[in-house]
Design a protein around this motif. Structure first.
Motif, mmCIF file in Angstrom:
data_model
loop_
_atom_site.group_PDB
_atom_site.id
_atom_site.type_symbol
_atom_site.label_atom_id
_atom_site.label_comp_id
_atom_site.label_asym_id
_atom_site.label_seq_id
_atom_site.Cartn_x
_atom_site.Cartn_y
_atom_site.Cartn_z
ATOM 1 N N GLN A 94 0.466 -1.370 -0.270
ATOM 2 C CA GLN A 94 0.215 0.183 -0.676
ATOM 3 C C GLN A 94 0.308 1.459 -0.473
ATOM 4 O O GLN A 94 0.599 1.648 -0.885
ATOM 5 C CB GLN A 94 -0.704 -0.159 1.233
ATOM 6 N N GLU A 95 2.126 1.365 0.683
ATOM 7 C CA GLU A 95 2.832 2.212 0.801
ATOM 8 C C GLU A 95 3.424 2.570 -0.460
ATOM 9 O O GLU A 95 3.355 3.452 -1.213
ATOM 10 C CB GLU A 95 3.476 2.196 2.249
ATOM 11 N N GLY A 97 1.545 2.372 -3.077
ATOM 12 C CA GLY A 97 1.129 2.727 -4.233
ATOM 13 C C GLY A 97 0.730 1.989 -4.939
ATOM 14 O O GLY A 97 0.014 1.672 -6.338
ATOM 15 N N LYS A 98 0.959 0.308 -4.859
ATOM 16 C CA LYS A 98 0.578 -0.844 -5.409
ATOM 17 C C LYS A 98 -0.836 -1.596 -5.185
ATOM 18 O O LYS A 98 -2.109 -2.458 -6.245
ATOM 19 C CB LYS A 98 1.074 -1.784 -5.676
ATOM 20 N N ILE A 99 -1.600 -0.915 -4.104
ATOM 21 C CA ILE A 99 -2.746 -1.282 -3.966
ATOM 22 C C ILE A 99 -3.257 -0.155 -2.666
ATOM 23 O O ILE A 99 -2.510 0.548 -2.383
ATOM 24 C CB ILE A 99 -2.753 -2.963 -2.875
ATOM 25 N N GLN A 100 -4.239 -0.051 -2.852
ATOM 26 C CA GLN A 100 -5.573 0.506 -2.055
ATOM 27 C C GLN A 100 -6.738 -0.075 -1.165
ATOM 28 O O GLN A 100 -6.822 -0.916 -1.711
ATOM 29 C CB GLN A 100 -6.063 1.463 -2.796
ATOM 30 N N TRP A 101 -6.731 0.130 0.081
ATOM 31 C CA TRP A 101 -8.010 -0.485 0.968
ATOM 32 C C TRP A 101 -8.656 -0.658 0.846
ATOM 33 O O TRP A 101 -9.219 -1.861 0.727
ATOM 34 C CB TRP A 101 -7.129 0.207 2.311
ATOM 35 N N ASP A 102 -9.753 0.300 -0.682
ATOM 36 C CA ASP A 102 -10.778 -0.410 -0.987
ATOM 37 C C ASP A 102 -10.488 -0.925 -2.411
ATOM 38 O O ASP A 102 -12.044 -1.102 -3.003
ATOM 39 C CB ASP A 102 -11.388 1.233 -1.157
ATOM 40 N N ASP A 103 -9.341 -0.927 -2.749
ATOM 41 C CA ASP A 103 -9.736 -2.392 -4.106
ATOM 42 C C ASP A 103 -10.324 -3.117 -3.299
ATOM 43 O O ASP A 103 -10.303 -4.111 -2.791
ATOM 44 C CB ASP A 103 -8.553 -2.241 -3.988
ATOM 45 N N LYS A 107 -10.342 -7.333 -8.137
ATOM 46 C CA LYS A 107 -9.562 -7.413 -8.968
ATOM 47 C C LYS A 107 -8.459 -8.180 -8.848
ATOM 48 O O LYS A 107 -7.959 -8.282 -9.805
ATOM 49 C CB LYS A 107 -9.404 -5.209 -8.148
ATOM 50 N N THR A 120 -13.571 -6.156 0.220
ATOM 51 C CA THR A 120 -11.785 -5.308 -0.602
ATOM 52 C C THR A 120 -11.247 -5.789 0.443
ATOM 53 O O THR A 120 -11.088 -6.440 1.830
ATOM 54 C CB THR A 120 -12.641 -3.576 0.148
ATOM 55 N N SER A 122 -9.817 -4.027 2.355
ATOM 56 C CA SER A 122 -9.594 -3.354 3.628
ATOM 57 C C SER A 122 -9.848 -4.448 4.560
ATOM 58 O O SER A 122 -9.909 -4.432 6.037
ATOM 59 C CB SER A 122 -9.767 -1.928 4.056
#
Length: 566
Positions: A94-95, A97-103, A107, A120, A122
């Motif tokens: 996540q840091e 930038g390869k994933i986001q918590w709300d992905d 996906k 998700t 998260s």
């Protein structure tokens, strides 16, 4: 000569940063006397106390056949403790930038079913997915603990769940579920192009200097200086193979030396570029509304540790137990103390880890080691008053039944098949009782009307309550039980169970010789002491015939089996 050399090596592996007195060392050594100087499996241990005292020791044999001793570099499987490293890998992604918590998890893992609700990353991190625990599914399929079981095997079982048990983020999942960690490991693979083992090696273990730590993707992998998994049955030592290839929820091998480095960073004793992310692991998991998970074992953290009060002191606790491997760690943040024990001795290893901690902080505990119930807190009830609480009680969601019964002038709490049980002591607070047990845990029962039925809520410490409702057990004659017999099939798992009446009991026969005995609870509801079949609820047709049943137990909710007809 070989035996003499081995004996000397058993005591030569010690790393000390602050000198302890000879007497203090001897006192700590005595905790591990069971494995000291004996040709049998043992343990490696480590302790951090403040900014000064850091040391590790080893006792016993890593490889009994060849007489190889355990050292502080010997690798052991740490099972549940593996999860903090898998979670950290996700935090790093996540840091980056390869994933986001709300992905959406879909996906990255397109093979999953399209659920009615968005699942998700998260939700996986926060233990709120609504997915079944695949370990319980393994029990239904008859997959033995020592059977070969890979990451792909786990994914196939997870993909077989077509519906979630609840809206993700609104409830917490089964307490020790392996499902979410398996999916997070797959997210790491899809988002980074590296397996979790490869990613962790590059971004966690190498930067921290953990040269004796490795996730195993393949159970056939040969690694050096491993503590072999053993078990003892009737004084006979034998191998206890794990054969696991599912890195993430388990399958991390590490040494006492490396764990000392890890916990020095996690607790802030050592600082490096990963420190801010690593220390996030102690944040609690949360629901969408911010509610935290106060489980029976304590408040669950992102790193899958449990935060609780240990004899009045704030503490984090984690354990691992798989095959012949056992691992335990206790951390007391206010005292800046961490104590851990890992081993291949087929033991839980929690007691020596706690005794090692107690050596340094015994005087700081604010509560005794055994629960004390003071006379001033008690309430005297007559036998007639106690009989108000007698009866059978039921946690339908987890498939657990208990009974309360009065013997002489005392109320007892027990499983239905147990004659006596543990004492329930009435407290001055009306409708409140405390369970009398050995140890420092305080378990309370609060009786009340719940959903228009009499029942109780049971709590340990600050845990969220488990609710049990009173019920009147039904009795079926052997002839009446016949309507529940037949063949029942679960199409996604492709597993068949045959129900028969044998000696007046309803028994289900499944794959590889599984035999499950059921006891009636209420109409069309049965319970079982077998964890994978905690309780089952039969469904009926419009003509009132049995058409199937659903399993409800710790780790599974509403898994449906259909009755097969000729």
């Amino acid at each position: 000569m070989k035996k003499v050399s081995t004996f000397l090596l058993l005591f030569s592996v010690i790393s000390i940063f602050a000198q302890l007195s000879e007497i203090e060392e001897q006192q700590i050594d005595s905790i591990f006397s069971e494995w000291k100087g004996k040709d049998k499996p043992g343990v490696a241990t480590g302790l951090i106390y403040g900014n000064e005292i850091q040391y590790t020791k080893a006792f016993g044999i890593a490889d009994v056949e060849n007489g190889r001793p355990i050292t502080i570099q010997t690798k052991f499987q740490i099972d549940y403790l593996s999860r903090q490293f898998a979670i950290l890998a996700v935090l790093i992604l996540q840091e980056q930038g390869k994933i986001q918590w709300d992905d959406a998890v879909l996906k990255y893992i397109t093979e999953l079913p399209k659920y009615d609700y968005n699942l998700t990353i998260s939700h996986l991190l926060n233990h709120t997915s609504g997915l079944n625990d695949y370990e319980i599914i393994k029990g239904i399929l008859g997959i033995r603990e020592d059977a070969v079981f890979t990451h792909d095997d786990a994914l196939k079982l997870i993909q077989g769940q077509k519906n979630l048990n609840f809206i993700p983020g609104t409830q917490f999942s089964y307490m020790t579920s392996k499902t979410e960690l398996t999916l997070l490991a797959e997210v790491v693979k899809k988002a980074s192009g590296k397996t979790l083992a490869e990613f962790a090696q590059e971004f966690i273990f190498a930067p921290l200097g953990m040269s004796n730590t490795v996730f195993l993707d393949d159970y056939n992998t040969i690694i050096s200086d491993i503590g072999i998994s053993y078990q003892t049955i009737e004084d006979r030592l034998s191998y206890r193979n794990t054969n696991l290839g599912n890195a993430g929820p388990t399958n991390l091998y590490t040494s006492a030396e490396d764990l000392k480095k890890w916990y020095a960073t996690l607790t802030g004793i050592s600082q490096n570029t990963l420190s801010p992310l690593i220390q996030k692991l102690d944040n609690p998991v949360q629901l969408n509304d911010g509610t935290v998970f106060e489980s029976w074992w304590g408040r669950l953290t992102l790193g899958r540790a449990f935060y609780h009060l240990e004899r009045g002191l704030p503490a984090f606790w984690q354990f691992g137990l798989v095959g012949g491997y056992g691992a335990n760690v206790f951390r007391f943040p206010e005292q800046k103390l961490t104590s851990f024990v890992i081993g291949n001795n087929n033991n839980y290893n929690g007691m020596p880890a706690m005794l090692q901690a107690n050596h340094f902080i015994e005087s700081e505990y604010t509560e005794p080691s055994s629960v004390e119930i003071h006379e001033s807190d008690l309430r005297k009830l007559s036998i007639e008053q106690l009989k108000k609480y007698e009866g059978h009680y039921w946690d339908a969601k987890r498939g657990l039944a208990r009974k309360l019964h009065v013997m002489e002038d005392t109320l007892f709490y027990a499983r239905p098949e147990v004659e006596r049980g543990a004492l329930l002591i009435p407290l001055k607070t009306k409708e409140r009782f405390q369970l009398k047990i050995d140890g420092d845990e305080k378990i309370f029962f609060t009786f009340k009307n719940i959903k228009e039925k009499f029942g109780y809520e049971i709590t340990l410490g600050n845990s969220q309550p488990y609710t049990y409702l009173q019920y009147q057990p039904v009795e079926y004659s052997p002839e009446q039980l016949q309507e529940f017999t037949g063949n029942f099939y679960e199409e996604n798992l492709k597993v068949l169970y045959q129900f028969k009446v044998v000696d007046g009991q309803l028994i289900a026969y499944g794959p590889v010789g599984i035999e499950v005995i059921f006891h009636p609870v209420t109409k069309d509801v049965f319970r079982s002491p077998t964890p994978s079949f905690g309780s089952i609820r039969f469904q009926r047709t419009q003509e009132n015939g049995v058409r199937g049943f659903s399993i409800y137990t710790d780790g599974i909710q509403n898994l449906k089996f259909k009755k097969l007809y000729d």
